[in-house]
Design a protein around this motif. Structure first.
Motif, PDB file in Angstrom:
ATOM      1  N   TRP A  65       3.679   8.988   4.906  1.00  0.00           N
ATOM      2  CA  TRP A  65       2.520   9.926   4.871  1.00  0.00           C
ATOM      3  C   TRP A  65       2.954  11.148   4.831  1.00  0.00           C
ATOM      4  O   TRP A  65       3.439  11.827   5.728  1.00  0.00           O
ATOM      5  CB  TRP A  65       1.637   9.802   6.241  1.00  0.00           C
ATOM      6  CG  TRP A  65       0.405  10.343   6.184  1.00  0.00           C
ATOM      7  CD1 TRP A  65      -0.139  11.423   5.321  1.00  0.00           C
ATOM      8  CD2 TRP A  65      -0.910   9.952   7.041  1.00  0.00           C
ATOM      9  NE1 TRP A  65      -1.353  11.593   5.663  1.00  0.00           N
ATOM     10  CE2 TRP A  65      -1.906  10.975   6.592  1.00  0.00           C
ATOM     11  CE3 TRP A  65      -0.813   8.993   8.137  1.00  0.00           C
ATOM     12  CZ2 TRP A  65      -3.061  10.883   7.270  1.00  0.00           C
ATOM     13  CZ3 TRP A  65      -2.153   9.092   8.717  1.00  0.00           C
ATOM     14  CH2 TRP A  65      -3.255  10.095   8.341  1.00  0.00           C
ATOM     15  N   ALA A  89       0.821  -1.341  -0.112  1.00  0.00           N
ATOM     16  CA  ALA A  89       0.088  -0.111   0.043  1.00  0.00           C
ATOM     17  C   ALA A  89       0.663   1.269  -0.135  1.00  0.00           C
ATOM     18  O   ALA A  89       0.730   2.274  -0.713  1.00  0.00           O
ATOM     19  CB  ALA A  89      -0.812  -0.019   1.389  1.00  0.00           C
ATOM     20  N   HIS A 121      -3.978   6.018   3.850  1.00  0.00           N
ATOM     21  CA  HIS A 121      -3.271   4.563   3.473  1.00  0.00           C
ATOM     22  C   HIS A 121      -2.664   4.127   4.723  1.00  0.00           C
ATOM     23  O   HIS A 121      -1.698   4.602   5.057  1.00  0.00           O
ATOM     24  CB  HIS A 121      -2.265   4.939   2.397  1.00  0.00           C
ATOM     25  CG  HIS A 121      -2.848   5.107   0.994  1.00  0.00           C
ATOM     26  ND1 HIS A 121      -3.216   4.140   0.093  1.00  0.00           N
ATOM     27  CD2 HIS A 121      -3.384   6.403   0.770  1.00  0.00           C
ATOM     28  CE1 HIS A 121      -3.749   5.050  -1.051  1.00  0.00           C
ATOM     29  NE2 HIS A 121      -3.756   6.106  -0.704  1.00  0.00           N
ATOM     30  N   TRP A 163       2.384   1.879  -3.387  1.00  0.00           N
ATOM     31  CA  TRP A 163       1.591   2.574  -4.620  1.00  0.00           C
ATOM     32  C   TRP A 163       1.446   3.961  -4.122  1.00  0.00           C
ATOM     33  O   TRP A 163       1.546   4.688  -5.021  1.00  0.00           O
ATOM     34  CB  TRP A 163       0.214   1.692  -4.141  1.00  0.00           C
ATOM     35  CG  TRP A 163      -0.854   2.184  -4.974  1.00  0.00           C
ATOM     36  CD1 TRP A 163      -1.060   1.510  -6.247  1.00  0.00           C
ATOM     37  CD2 TRP A 163      -1.742   3.274  -5.057  1.00  0.00           C
ATOM     38  NE1 TRP A 163      -2.379   2.257  -6.923  1.00  0.00           N
ATOM     39  CE2 TRP A 163      -2.457   3.103  -6.293  1.00  0.00           C
ATOM     40  CE3 TRP A 163      -2.195   3.959  -3.889  1.00  0.00           C
ATOM     41  CZ2 TRP A 163      -3.575   4.369  -6.201  1.00  0.00           C
ATOM     42  CZ3 TRP A 163      -3.146   5.127  -3.925  1.00  0.00           C
ATOM     43  CH2 TRP A 163      -3.843   5.054  -4.932  1.00  0.00           C
ATOM     44  N   PHE A 164       1.148   4.312  -3.078  1.00  0.00           N
ATOM     45  CA  PHE A 164       1.070   5.569  -2.597  1.00  0.00           C
ATOM     46  C   PHE A 164       2.304   6.404  -3.097  1.00  0.00           C
ATOM     47  O   PHE A 164       2.376   7.605  -3.528  1.00  0.00           O
ATOM     48  CB  PHE A 164       0.737   5.651  -1.219  1.00  0.00           C
ATOM     49  CG  PHE A 164       0.256   6.918  -0.628  1.00  0.00           C
ATOM     50  CD1 PHE A 164      -0.500   7.980  -1.240  1.00  0.00           C
ATOM     51  CD2 PHE A 164       1.249   7.795   0.436  1.00  0.00           C
ATOM     52  CE1 PHE A 164      -0.882   9.114  -0.580  1.00  0.00           C
ATOM     53  CE2 PHE A 164       0.791   9.084   0.737  1.00  0.00           C
ATOM     54  CZ  PHE A 164      -0.249   9.734   0.529  1.00  0.00           C
ATOM     55  N   SER A 169     -10.253  -3.229  -3.148  1.00  0.00           N
ATOM     56  CA  SER A 169      -8.803  -3.745  -4.007  1.00  0.00           C
ATOM     57  C   SER A 169      -9.083  -3.692  -5.337  1.00  0.00           C
ATOM     58  O   SER A 169     -10.251  -4.360  -5.947  1.00  0.00           O
ATOM     59  CB  SER A 169      -8.423  -4.821  -3.416  1.00  0.00           C
ATOM     60  OG  SER A 169      -8.329  -5.181  -2.040  1.00  0.00           O
ATOM     61  N   LYS A 225      -6.767  -1.256   4.995  1.00  0.00           N
ATOM     62  CA  LYS A 225      -6.726  -0.963   3.740  1.00  0.00           C
ATOM     63  C   LYS A 225      -7.170   0.405   3.393  1.00  0.00           C
ATOM     64  O   LYS A 225      -7.475   1.186   4.401  1.00  0.00           O
ATOM     65  CB  LYS A 225      -8.153  -1.586   2.945  1.00  0.00           C
ATOM     66  CG  LYS A 225      -8.228  -3.225   2.905  1.00  0.00           C
ATOM     67  CD  LYS A 225      -9.359  -3.586   1.887  1.00  0.00           C
ATOM     68  CE  LYS A 225      -9.544  -5.104   1.998  1.00  0.00           C
ATOM     69  NZ  LYS A 225     -10.334  -5.688   2.745  1.00  0.00           N
ATOM     70  N   PRO A 226      -6.725   0.915   2.090  1.00  0.00           N
ATOM     71  CA  PRO A 226      -6.921   2.487   1.930  1.00  0.00           C
ATOM     72  C   PRO A 226      -8.465   2.705   2.254  1.00  0.00           C
ATOM     73  O   PRO A 226      -9.184   1.903   1.840  1.00  0.00           O
ATOM     74  CB  PRO A 226      -6.307   2.664   0.543  1.00  0.00           C
ATOM     75  CG  PRO A 226      -5.477   1.522   0.342  1.00  0.00           C
ATOM     76  CD  PRO A 226      -5.973   0.355   0.982  1.00  0.00           C
ATOM     77  N   TRP A 227      -8.680   3.809   2.796  1.00  0.00           N
ATOM     78  CA  TRP A 227     -10.013   4.276   3.162  1.00  0.00           C
ATOM     79  C   TRP A 227     -10.325   5.578   2.893  1.00  0.00           C
ATOM     80  O   TRP A 227      -9.371   6.415   3.037  1.00  0.00           O
ATOM     81  CB  TRP A 227     -10.532   3.773   4.379  1.00  0.00           C
ATOM     82  CG  TRP A 227      -9.727   4.275   5.352  1.00  0.00           C
ATOM     83  CD1 TRP A 227      -8.362   3.736   5.823  1.00  0.00           C
ATOM     84  CD2 TRP A 227     -10.106   5.468   6.467  1.00  0.00           C
ATOM     85  NE1 TRP A 227      -8.083   4.587   7.057  1.00  0.00           N
ATOM     86  CE2 TRP A 227      -9.089   5.513   7.240  1.00  0.00           C
ATOM     87  CE3 TRP A 227     -11.132   6.300   6.672  1.00  0.00           C
ATOM     88  CZ2 TRP A 227      -8.813   6.450   8.451  1.00  0.00           C
ATOM     89  CZ3 TRP A 227     -11.026   6.928   7.873  1.00  0.00           C
ATOM     90  CH2 TRP A 227     -10.059   7.261   8.629  1.00  0.00           C
ATOM     91  N   PRO A 251      -7.847   9.091   0.006  1.00  0.00           N
ATOM     92  CA  PRO A 251      -7.835   8.091   0.970  1.00  0.00           C
ATOM     93  C   PRO A 251      -6.496   8.157   1.766  1.00  0.00           C
ATOM     94  O   PRO A 251      -5.544   8.885   1.854  1.00  0.00           O
ATOM     95  CB  PRO A 251      -7.441   6.778  -0.105  1.00  0.00           C
ATOM     96  CG  PRO A 251      -7.606   7.135  -1.601  1.00  0.00           C
ATOM     97  CD  PRO A 251      -7.555   8.731  -1.720  1.00  0.00           C
ATOM     98  N   ALA A 285       1.400   3.505   5.347  1.00  0.00           N
ATOM     99  CA  ALA A 285       2.131   4.264   3.862  1.00  0.00           C
ATOM    100  C   ALA A 285       3.257   5.417   4.479  1.00  0.00           C
ATOM    101  O   ALA A 285       2.645   5.790   5.652  1.00  0.00           O
ATOM    102  CB  ALA A 285       1.498   4.886   3.001  1.00  0.00           C
ATOM    103  N   THR A 341     -13.873   1.890   2.969  1.00  0.00           N
ATOM    104  CA  THR A 341     -12.643   1.300   2.628  1.00  0.00           C
ATOM    105  C   THR A 341     -12.873   1.177   1.050  1.00  0.00           C
ATOM    106  O   THR A 341     -13.871   1.125   0.491  1.00  0.00           O
ATOM    107  CB  THR A 341     -12.400  -0.143   3.071  1.00  0.00           C
ATOM    108  OG1 THR A 341     -13.499  -0.809   2.839  1.00  0.00           O
ATOM    109  CG2 THR A 341     -11.926  -0.030   4.612  1.00  0.00           C
TER     110      THR A 341
END
Ligand code: GAL
Length: 363
Positions: free
Chosen positions: A66, A35, A61, A38-39, A362, A346-348, A59, A64, A359
């Protein structure tokens, strides 16, 4: 996995590179790292900038990197949030590299959507105020606003290298993101106090949660000026730290972690009809084998919207070998009717107006 590692090695972002191989050995950490990748890769796609200013609803994450408005990973470890008007302020340990090793730092960020954070100030840059020695610590800062004195009051755990001082430090400021002045340190109600937490009830009353090693953890009411701790609400006879409390639909929920230092463990929760108890038995907040998905609780943040009330679990994913790269696991909790559960990260997104958290499925 080999392909993923290859891609990662080519990425421009060195903090991730340094830790990736180690992280991917662990299932949960692996998922969180993907995650993060990706970010972070999205940020790196814009030359010279890590953070962009995405629209509201961007989102969050969990786990991740930040980035703040400067493109630097947020330094708000072991932190807490204070809402002033419509603005959220996030305070936490600043463990950036290149800081004066004699000082301890707390940074403050502001946000109007909980996803994008603007660096405001290093509100604490303190030299050892109690002669605790070279490796003294100032951890888990939490800020309260006292409307009577119009002062912001910052509590933190202050200690020496061996964690035997076990006290709280109190600092004050007239401005939320100004330079806080050190007032004093003390042991709340005469008890040992290591990890601290903050709880502000719906009626505005303010409480300090603190870990009292010989006995368990305590919740105590602050004095009218917030500069002291005046009344014990309860002692929960369970050895837990990273304590956090939320008042949700008439019930109090307390969470905490076991005493395993920087290593994650299965965090647990209990409930009570009032802060003074009686408290239920403790239960896991996540599958115990996930060790709270590699995190440790620091706070629960309640967001009341027009359609829903969301309670966010705020946890730290510590990296003791590289503390500045420690991550944050923020996830909306499944909570209600005496139950509390931290879903798989999960990303939300969160709509602050309606209070609805979603959320992101995926791909
Ligand atoms: C953890 C605690 C942290 C820090 C660390 C030091 O248990 O939650 O805030 O004190 O121990 O080992």
């Amino acid at each position: 996995m080999g392909m993923v590692l290859g891609v990662v090695d080519r990425l421009c972002c060195s903090p991730i590179n340094m830790n990736l191989h180690r992280l991917l050995r662990n299932k949960w950490a692996g998922a969180l790292t993907l995650a993060a990748l990706w970010f972070f890769a999205a940020g790196c796609a814009t030359p010279g900038r890590v953070a962009t200013t995405p629209p509201t609803g961007e989102p969050i994450h969990p786990g991740a990197v930040w980035p703040d408005d400067r493109g630097q990973h947020l330094q708000a470890h072991g932190g807490g949030i204070l809402k002033v008007g419509r603005t959220y302020y996030w305070f936490g340990e600043d463990r950036s590299t290149g800081l004066d090793p004699a000082r301890r730092y707390v940074s403050c960020y502001s946000s109007s959507d909980l996803a994008h954070w603007t660096f405001r100030n290093q509100v604490v840059k303190l030299t050892d105020p109690e002669n605790l020695g070279r490796r003294w610590v100032l951890e888990r800062p939490k800020v309260f606003y006292n409307s009577k004195t119009r002062q912001y009051v910052l509590y933190a755990h202050i200690d020496g290298n061996g964690y035997r001082f076990a006290s709280v430090a109190v600092l004050v400021c007239e401005q939320v993101d100004g330079d806080y002045r050190y007032l004093r340190s003390f042991r709340p109600l005469g008890h040992e106090s290591r990890d601290i937490g903050q709880f502000i009830d719906d009626d505005g009353s303010a409480y300090l949660i603190f870990e009292d090693r010989p006995y368990g953890f305590r919740i105590a009411k602050l004095s009218p000026d917030y500069l002291g701790v005046e009344k014990e609400m309860c002692l929960i006879p369970k050895h837990m730290e990273g304590g956090a409390v939320v008042h949700y639909h008439g019930l109090y929920y307390a969470i905490g972690s076991a005493l395993t230092g920087w290593k994650p463990n299965p965090n647990q929760y209990a409930t009570a009809p009032s802060l003074s108890g009686p408290w239920s038995a403790f239960k896991d907040i996540a599958p115990p084998e996930s060790n709270t998905y590699g995190s440790q609780s620091t706070m629960m943040l309640k967001v009341v919207g027009t359609q829903a009330t969301t309670v966010i679990f705020m946890g730290d994913i510590w990296k003791p070998q590289n503390q500045r790269d420690s991550r944050y696991l923020w996830m909306p909790l499944e909570i209600g009717n005496g139950k509390l559960w931290l879903p798989e990260p999960k990303p939300w997104t969160l709509d602050l107006k309606t209070g609805v958290a979603r959320t992101i499925p995926s791909p």
